[in-house]
Design an enzyme around this catalytic site. Structure first.
Site, PDB file in Angstrom:
ATOM      1  N   ASP A   1       0.850  -1.201   0.000  1.00 11.47           N
ATOM      2  CA  ASP A   1       0.000   0.000   0.000  1.00 11.47           C
ATOM      3  C   ASP A   1       0.881   1.245   0.000  1.00 11.47           C
ATOM      4  O   ASP A   1       2.059   1.184   0.363  1.00 11.47           O
ATOM      5  CB  ASP A   1      -0.953   0.026   1.207  1.00 11.47           C
ATOM      6  CG  ASP A   1      -0.230   0.136   2.549  1.00 11.47           C
ATOM      7  OD1 ASP A   1       0.835  -0.504   2.719  1.00 11.47           O
ATOM      8  OD2 ASP A   1      -0.722   0.864   3.433  1.00 11.47           O
TER       9      ASP A   1
ATOM     10  N   GLU B   1       0.095  -0.875   5.915  1.00  9.34           N
ATOM     11  CA  GLU B   1       1.173  -0.290   6.725  1.00  9.34           C
ATOM     12  C   GLU B   1       0.977   1.202   6.890  1.00  9.34           C
ATOM     13  O   GLU B   1       1.161   1.751   7.979  1.00  9.34           O
ATOM     14  CB  GLU B   1       2.540  -0.563   6.074  1.00  9.34           C
ATOM     15  CG  GLU B   1       3.716  -0.373   7.033  1.00  9.34           C
ATOM     16  CD  GLU B   1       4.227   1.046   7.130  1.00  9.34           C
ATOM     17  OE1 GLU B   1       4.970   1.334   8.073  1.00  9.34           O
ATOM     18  OE2 GLU B   1       3.892   1.896   6.272  1.00  9.34           O
TER      19      GLU B   1
HETATM   20  N1  BES Z   1       8.781   3.229   5.345  1.00 15.18           N
HETATM   21  C1  BES Z   1       8.180   4.118   6.259  1.00 15.18           C
HETATM   22  C2  BES Z   1       8.975   4.285   7.541  1.00 15.18           C
HETATM   23  C3  BES Z   1      10.369   4.799   7.389  1.00 15.18           C
HETATM   24  C4  BES Z   1      10.737   5.665   6.384  1.00 15.18           C
HETATM   25  C5  BES Z   1      11.302   4.403   8.289  1.00 15.18           C
HETATM   26  C6  BES Z   1      12.041   6.101   6.260  1.00 15.18           C
HETATM   27  C7  BES Z   1      12.603   4.870   8.210  1.00 15.18           C
HETATM   28  C8  BES Z   1      12.970   5.704   7.174  1.00 15.18           C
HETATM   29  C9  BES Z   1       6.782   3.619   6.576  1.00 15.18           C
HETATM   30  O1  BES Z   1       6.074   3.264   5.418  1.00 15.18           O
HETATM   31  C10 BES Z   1       5.990   4.715   7.201  1.00 15.18           C
HETATM   32  O2  BES Z   1       5.757   5.709   6.565  1.00 15.18           O
HETATM   33  N2  BES Z   1       5.551   4.510   8.430  1.00 15.18           N
HETATM   34  C11 BES Z   1       4.672   5.413   9.071  1.00 15.18           C
HETATM   35  C12 BES Z   1       4.051   4.717  10.236  1.00 15.18           C
HETATM   36  C13 BES Z   1       2.625   4.653  10.288  1.00 15.18           C
HETATM   37  C14 BES Z   1       2.033   3.991  11.464  1.00 15.18           C
HETATM   38  C15 BES Z   1       1.724   5.200   9.314  1.00 15.18           C
HETATM   39  C16 BES Z   1       5.406   6.629   9.561  1.00 15.18           C
HETATM   40  O3  BES Z   1       6.586   6.533   9.960  1.00 15.18           O
HETATM   41  O4  BES Z   1       4.808   7.693   9.569  1.00 15.18           O
HETATM   42 MN    MN Z   2       7.197   2.106   4.198  1.00 15.91          MN
HETATM   43 MN    MN Z   3       5.403   5.193   4.478  1.00 14.06          MN
END
Ligand code: BES
Ligand code: MN
Ligand code: MN
Length: 453
Positions: A85, A149
């Site tokens: 997603d 995610e």
């Molecule tokens: N891939 C990201 C997280 C990420 C990006 C970690 C760059 C380290 C470096 C992930 O898809 C993301 O965006 N996670 C969300 C968490 C969430 C609960 C929606 C975030 O970090 O905002």
């Molecule tokens: Mn991600």
């Molecule tokens: Mn993300």
């Protein structure tokens, strides 16, 4: 292997572009059918890569795709996790080329999800395909790609609990984070947690003429802004009572170790077109964005925002607020502490509500494990350089859950760059990173299978 990768380069890319054409935005129900289409696409490619039993597992939300290849039950098992997603693509008008019409410019793929996470998890499917087609897999592999995610992985926890046996493995391998730069590969050793809330301030029972009533009643937007402003002090510290209680400071040695990662402040400012950085005093930019907790408004609205001027004193004002958490802080505790404090600072004349959204636990992975060593060696083989351990600022809530439910640690072998504009308009992923990732992953399997014996 090298030959196989070289010969199939163009097809690998074409397939990724096909996947990027599917607008699998999990947050927006208008895209529900597209999200499923992306899941089907992933399932088919897992089968084509030589994995067995590829299947969609239904959830009350979007489906989870799972497949595996057990080559020898006595060998270790790698569980690959990723998400198909993507974040919503708006504002569309800021994209140079449409978000779901992937375009290659300057050796980069521009599309929503190019880096986060389609481009990154797809490298695993292609690396597995290449291993199966050439030397064979040196250990077992299970692949789980989810579709929620970006909206908090709400149904993955349940799925993991119900399929513990199926998911049993020795290490979780995730490419969904960043490296320092293409010259300086790195491996993230931790992620921040997240507590996300929505707040609403309600004043008068209707919008009012701002001349007739202005000055006489509390304006919810003014009040909300003051309340939000009070959540930081002049030192950039968060004022919620108890917010830092469980936060442990890193030792001077640990901080010195992290400070070894190259960082060019001038380049950072130039990239973002900002005159200066800001944040909590006493900490570097890198520390502020990784080992320190934060509180940020993600969106704020109320009153009139259309064209021209409308003289109105709004009835309500709202904001979405995220708090990034570090080890020992938990989303439940921080959300509760926020709620209590935020309600307590509401002035008379307005009423305030706080609605929690999704959260996630912070995560730290040990660096003295064979898993980490295998990842480190894989980078050395493919990049000719030892990766620098770093702490990441983003969140992948499922990492802590995997540890709790399955007792397995995650290795964060991401290949993106912070400048890939994740979650922003014009997200992109370097062709170099895509291909280098596919090349690096088989080395991980090779070293892991050897070290784990
Ligand atoms: N891939 C990201 C997280 C990420 C990006 C970690 C760059 C380290 C470096 C992930 O898809 C993301 O965006 N996670 C969300 C968490 C969430 C609960 C929606 C975030 O970090 O905002
Ligand atoms: Mn991600
Ligand atoms: Mn993300």
């Amino acid at each position: 292997m090298t030959n196989y990768l070289e010969q199939n380069k163009q097809r690998f890319l074409d397939e990724l572009l096909d996947l990027l054409r599917i607008p699998s935005v999990s947050a927006d129900s208008t895209f529900k059918a597209d999200v499923r289409r992306a899941a089907e696409f992933v399932k088919d490619k897992l089968t084509a890569a030589g994995l067995d039993g590829a299947k969609l597992y239904e959830t009350p939300g979007h489906p989870i795709v799972y497949a595996e290849k057990i080559v020898d039950a006595s060998k270790p098992t790698v569980l690959v996790y990723g998400h198909y997603d993507v974040q919503p693509a708006d504002p569309y008008e800021l994209w140079k080329t449409p978000p779901f019409e992937p375009t290659i410019r300057n050796e980069r793929i521009y599309a929503r999800g190019a880096c986060d996470d389609k481009g990154q998890f797809y490298m695993h499917i292609k690396a597995i395909e290449a291993m199966v087609a050439t030397d064979g897999l040196p250990c077992n592999v299970k692949v789980m790609i989810e579709g929620e995610e970006e909206v908090g992985s709400d149904h993955l926890g349940e799925f993991v609990k119900e399929h513990k046996e199926m998911l049993r493995g020795d290490v979780i391998l995730i490419s969904d984070t960043s490296i320092i730069s293409n010259e300086t590969p790195s491996l993230e050793t931790g992620l921040r947690g997240l507590s996300y809330v929505e707040v609403k301030v309600t004043g008068p029972n209707r919008d009012l003429h701002s001349g007739v009533y202005g000055g006489g009643v509390a304006n919810p937007i003014n009040v909300l802004c003051e309340m939000i402003a009070s959540l930081h002090d002049e030192e950039g510290r968060i004022t919620l009572p108890g917010f830092y209680d469980k936060v442990t400071d890193l030792s001077d040695d640990e901080r010195a170790e992290l400070a070894k990662a190259p960082f060019d402040l001038e380049e950072y400012k130039r990239d973002l077109a900002i005159g200066d950085v800001m944040g909590e005093s006493g900490y570097s930019t890198n520390e502020r964005t990784s080992i320190r907790p934060t509180l940020d408004v993600n969106g704020i609205w109320g009153g009139y925002t259309g064209e021209g001027a409308k003289t109105v004193l709004p009835s309500t004002a709202s904001a979405k607020i995220s708090m990034r958490l570090v080890p020992n802080q938990t989303p439940d505790q921080i959300t509760e502490l926020f709620t209590t404090h935020f309600l307590s600072i509401a002035p008379a004349g307005v009423s305030v509500t706080v609605t929690p959204h999704h959260g996630g636990m912070p995560y730290v992975t040990p660096v003295d494990s064979v898993e980490f060593e295998a990842a480190s060696k894989a980078f050395e083989d493919a990049w000719g350089k030892k990766p620098i351990p770093t702490r990441g600022g983003g969140s992948i809530p499922i990492t802590a859950l995997f540890e709790k439910e399955l007792g397995i640690k995650s290795i964060l072998m991401g290949f993106g760059l912070d400048s890939d504009a994740l979650h922003s308009p014009n997200e992109s992923y370097g062709l170099f990173n895509f291909y280098k990732g596919i090349e690096t992953i088989p080395y991980f399997y090779k070293h892991y299978a050897a070290l784990k014996q």
